[in-house]
Design a protein around this motif. Structure first.
Motif, short mmCIF file in Angstrom:
data_model
loop_
_atom_site.label_atom_id
_atom_site.label_comp_id
_atom_site.label_asym_id
_atom_site.label_seq_id
_atom_site.Cartn_x
_atom_site.Cartn_y
_atom_site.Cartn_z
N ARG A 44 0.81 -1.22 0.00
CA ARG A 44 0.00 0.00 0.00
C ARG A 44 0.84 1.26 0.00
O ARG A 44 0.36 2.33 -0.36
N TYR B 205 -12.23 -4.55 0.54
CA TYR B 205 -11.03 -4.65 1.36
C TYR B 205 -10.12 -3.44 1.21
O TYR B 205 -9.24 -3.21 2.04
N ASN C 158 -6.20 -2.74 2.20
CA ASN C 158 -5.74 -3.83 3.07
C ASN C 158 -5.44 -5.11 2.29
O ASN C 158 -4.88 -6.05 2.84
N PRO D 79 -6.87 -12.76 2.41
CA PRO D 79 -6.96 -12.25 3.78
C PRO D 79 -7.84 -13.15 4.64
O PRO D 79 -7.71 -13.19 5.85
N ARG E 91 -2.63 -9.45 5.07
CA ARG E 91 -3.39 -8.18 5.09
C ARG E 91 -2.38 -7.05 5.11
O ARG E 91 -1.48 -7.03 5.95
N ASP E 92 -2.57 -6.14 4.20
CA ASP E 92 -1.62 -5.03 4.10
C ASP E 92 -2.03 -3.95 5.09
O ASP E 92 -2.52 -2.88 4.71
N GLU E 93 -1.79 -4.24 6.36
CA GLU E 93 -2.17 -3.33 7.45
C GLU E 93 -1.53 -1.96 7.26
O GLU E 93 -0.35 -1.86 6.91
N ALA E 94 -2.31 -0.93 7.56
CA ALA E 94 -1.75 0.42 7.49
C ALA E 94 -0.67 0.59 8.56
O ALA E 94 0.35 1.22 8.33
N ARG F 211 1.64 -8.41 8.68
CA ARG F 211 1.02 -8.37 7.35
C ARG F 211 0.95 -9.77 6.73
O ARG F 211 0.14 -10.03 5.86
#
Lengths: 585, 585
Positions: free
Chosen positions: A101, B91, B94, B110, B142-145, B155
């Motif tokens: 991201r 999604y 994420n 995910p 999951r491409d967590e912030a 992630r």
């Protein structure tokens, strides 16, 4: 453990999957072991996952036995380490790349040399820390151009990869030998018929490497064997150069008109008409065929390459690919010819080839093209060939390339006689990487004298998910799967036929007795015909099937050995003991 | 099994990692259990992987015990199924998305609702095939912030996800209850202190859901508990609406000048000056604060939303996010205000809010804003507020939104008294999905009457890699890790101190005796000072440490219990027996 077929998540299929090219793929899908999620990407269903876990356990045990320490790397990796070794580029389209991201480049790991090297660099610093063997059993990703045959060549797959770290060459050799022995034990335990062959190391770099190939007609790899024990992947066969020949008495080269002879066959015919040999007729091996390719590198650059080889042989695509990796060789297209006007298609000869000649195209020749050999070859003019062109007198090349097809009957490099060809599935690969990765990534330790030395590494792989398919492929028959006992999802498939409660009660009791004896049982308790149940038992392929049915009235059950193909009636009183004996082998 | 510390791939670190925010992260990295490969992406080193495998084994056993059948889906998945349920879009950032070499859209899974639904649809067709519970222990992405705290929120992580398939609601309830019981056993075995709380189902959709939270100060989740046993994740707390109030006697609304009162505090001060209440002073809870947000949907569309709530409460970001998912709410920026000129910043009132009023902005109010409640709120003009504005008489909203902060001491929804607040780590989540996914993907089976009915589903997750961190987080102390016996990588850390061969010989023999008794031993055979070895033993956190050193001359060894913090001298003759007794608990 007793699992009832009526509750097991499985549905056997009567139809072959549309994309099934090989028996293992067909049976694994029809037997409900695996299921396609996307091209080259499979889901493991309960039966398949049990087999996969058994393979993993065997691999883990043997890796632990040689002192390997298990770790687990992520599959999602940062670009930087792969950038440092240039593999970010070299892997070309085989690498799954993505951005996170924040826009950072990432990849799905195809193999983990870089990451292991950096980890050891991160934590270790002294010769006292070595030797070290680390391994993982982990999911890997390669975006194969042609995924095929179910889990035999998938895009997401499970591998055991291990890496050895040593202070010197002797240490590396010892680690390599230990792995070789462990692999022998692993593939023996998997029940595979396999050969150990010399191999190319491909994108891995490094020097010595061997492959473990499961012998299988449908294998993608071709290998050779000699009577003397030489064995090599066909990509790795080095045919060796013959001795130079004297050419003082050779006639001068002369150009002849050779109309309509753009094929080797036609050229040989014309040659035999024009200038018959006294000892034997000319044949294709007397001609020198020159083939031009455009090499495409992963970074997008291109470079032409001409290959000269005896006219009776083709360039072997896989041998060529292995020699040129990471470049891909594409035969010259019309527009390529247009850019090199000195090349006369069908009549290309050494006269225009080579870096110092008119085309400037790099020219590599087959090892058989040695000094003193005489050739009929293109004269670089339409409808003309040159005869008696002597290597070393009339032309030279820029180097040697050993990419001609290997044929059964060719002399073996070990001099022990003719080569045999066979096919196999690559199951394992062991490499002596040497210092390539340690150099690129700066993995050094202090030696006994307090001096920084670069660590030498080995890299070793086993195709874990592929092993499931390879075992299936090499053991199945026309009725379905036939698991070796070490890998079968259940020891016994217990089939109850008939509607009587007596049969069902006895079968249920037998299942419990077997379970108490430590035997895993798949109990077919379904309301289905005996024919359906027998067919499913053959398809699913447990090594032992026990049939409880009509015979029960006479006090017998039937004990079937799926591997041996035998069946016998066993008195009820002896049933448990006999079944246990068959299972325990 | 005996592992020598001198050979184990571990390097304990004296420095905290720079990014360590919580103790578990610090100790797991310093103890050589995990190592960062990229932000939020970790490698499991030998010690860590042993703990992870123990968690997996416990989860697998308990899932098998409720009849779950293990499968394994790929992590790399095609876009289409996620397109059908709209999660490809929902999604948002994420989701890790990528393209394969042919340009096909793919994603890193995910969670796998879609894939499981399609698999069951693919293979099953009758009510007789149900009930069914499938599970996997698998790597998720999951491409967590904000990945944080090591493997606590990564992630790439390992989850157990399972899915139940039933013909009717009673079946779903039974599957849900079985999972709930299995989760209780799992978290009990992991040695976690946990609470089961009502939860929001978030992006999953579905109705009933509960979370298992490990009670931990550093947890990301806040939950509430009441004296009567009510427990809920703070996102899921529904405060309930009070009864409407009579307002016949209420004075008419009137606008007042309220200079410099853009804060609630200032407004309350002005109100108490202007129009003092007789019963008590005005406070923030008498004011109605209207906050405007811009909702941004994953497909890029935007929509304004105004929320009215008592002025003494803030909008809780997480509660808001949970209510609005998949939209993200961003406070109005200057340019947003510019587009809605009827909004007077700092003085916004219900007069311009609501779909039928001048701004046209949807207006949702806190549950406490019921008919008959009187408010001081913005008069939609600079420096002016309106007093005695009665809900239901002078304004209405477009609906209710329950997103105000929850405070300790607030009344519990179950009426049993004040709420307590605490923090926890989400370890498990169980959902009654219902028919959302089966509807979207067409999963139907034939029922007893031959009629097609849609299957009802549950979805259940355990954070497997997170559990390692959560256990570490809730058991560690200021010296390092303190593993519960069920998860410790080794049962015993055996520390030999001193240089005598007597000590080394005895320690090596003791290790072998313990091994023979089935105890796993990490034997610290290094040439290091006793201080270093003791510090490492405390950092690594095996539950039992045995010290062989000076006491040996007097015939004793020291037996330390890392969990209890006790140490005692044990006669050599009793050592094995006493160690085994401590390990077996």
């Amino acid at each position: 453990m007793i699992t009832k077929m009526s509750e097991l998540f499985v549905r056997t299929l009567r139809e072959d999957p549309a994309d099934a090219e090989v028996p293992s793929h067909r049976w694994l899908v029809r037997g409900g072991y695996i299921r396609r999620a996307a091209p080259g990407i499979y889901t493991w269903l309960p039966l398949g996952l049990r087999v996969l876990h058994k393979v993993e356990d065997i691999v883990r045990e043997e890796m632990d036995a040689i002192g390997g320490q298990e770790v687990h790397f992520p599959a999602l990796l940062p670009r930087e380490p792969y950038e440092l070794t240039n593999r970010w580029i070299e892997y070309g389209p085989n690498l799954f790349r993505l951005k996170d991201r924040k826009g950072n480049d990432m990849l799905l790991g195809p193999t983990h040399e870089e990451m292991f090297t950096l980890l050891v660099k991160d934590l270790y610093s002294s010769y006292k820390d070595l030797p070290l063997v680390l391994y993982q059993i982990q999911t890997k990703y390669r975006d194969e151009a042609r995924p095929r045959a179910g889990v035999l060549r998938g895009r997401e797959f499970v591998m055991k990869d291990s890496y050895s770290f040593d202070i010197d060459d002797a240490g590396l050799q010892a680690a390599y030998d230990k792995h070789r022995d462990a692999y022998i034990r692993i593939f023996d335990r998997l029940g595979l018929e396999y050969v150990i062959v010399q191999a190319m190391s491909g994108a891995m770099g490094g020097s010595a490497s061997e492959e473990f190939l499961a012998v299988a007609e449908n294998g993608e790899d071709t290998f050779v064997r000699s009577p003397g024990g030489y064995a090599a992947n066909v990509e790795a066969v080095a045919i060796g150069a013959p001795e130079p020949l004297p050419y003082d008495a050779a006639p001068a080269a002369h150009v002849e008109d050779t109309p309509d002879s753009t094929t080797i066959e036609a050229l040989v015919r014309v040659a035999n008409d024009l200038q018959p040999r006294t000892d034997r007729p000319w044949d294709g091996s007397d001609t020198l065929k020159n083939v031009v390719f455009m090499l495409e590198y992963p970074d997008g650059t291109k470079e032409p390459l001409a290959i000269g080889l005896p006219g009776d042989r083709e360039v072997d695509e896989k041998r060529l690919e292995a020699q040129l990796e990471p470049a891909v060789a594409v035969p010259f297209a019309e527009e390529d010819f247009a850019r090199y006007p000195s090349l006369v298609k069908g009549y290309i000869g050494p006269g225009v080839l080579g870096e110092e000649n008119s085309s400037g195209i790099r020219y590599l020749t087959d090892p058989r093209v040695v000094e003193g050999t005489r050739w009929i070859t293109g004269a670089d003019a339409p409808q003309k060939h040159v005869f008696d062109l002597v290597c070393g007198r009339d032309f030279t090349s820029d180097g040697v390339i050993d990419v001609a097809e290997i044929r059964a009957g060719d002399p073996s490099p070990d001099g022990s006689g003719p080569l045999q060809l066979a096919r196999g599935i690559e199951m394992g690969h062991i490499f002596q990487l040497g210092r390539k990765y340690a150099d690129a990534l700066g993995l050094k330790v202090l030696d006994q004298n307090g001096k920084q030395v670069t660590v030498t590494m080995g890299s070793y792989g086993v195709g874990v998910s592929r092993a499931v398919a390879a075992v299936a492929e090499t053991t199945c028959d026309e009725k379905g799967l036939r698991w070796p006992r070490a890998l079968a999802p259940f020891d016994v498939q217990l089939v109850a036929t008939g509607k009587g409660t007596e049969v069902a009660d006895y079968a249920a009791g037998l299942a419990q007795e077997l379970d108490a004896a430590g035997i895993t049982v798949l109990y077919d308790d379904r309301k289905a015909s005996p024919g359906v149940k027998f067919a499913d038992a053959e398809l699913l392929g447990m090594p032992t099937t026990v049939v409880v049915g009509r015979g029960l009235a006479e006090g017998v059950v039937e004990l079937r050995d799926r591997i041996e193909g035998t069946a016998e009636q066993v008195p009820v009183a002896e049933a448990v003991e006999r079944i246990v004996a068959q299972v325990r082998g």
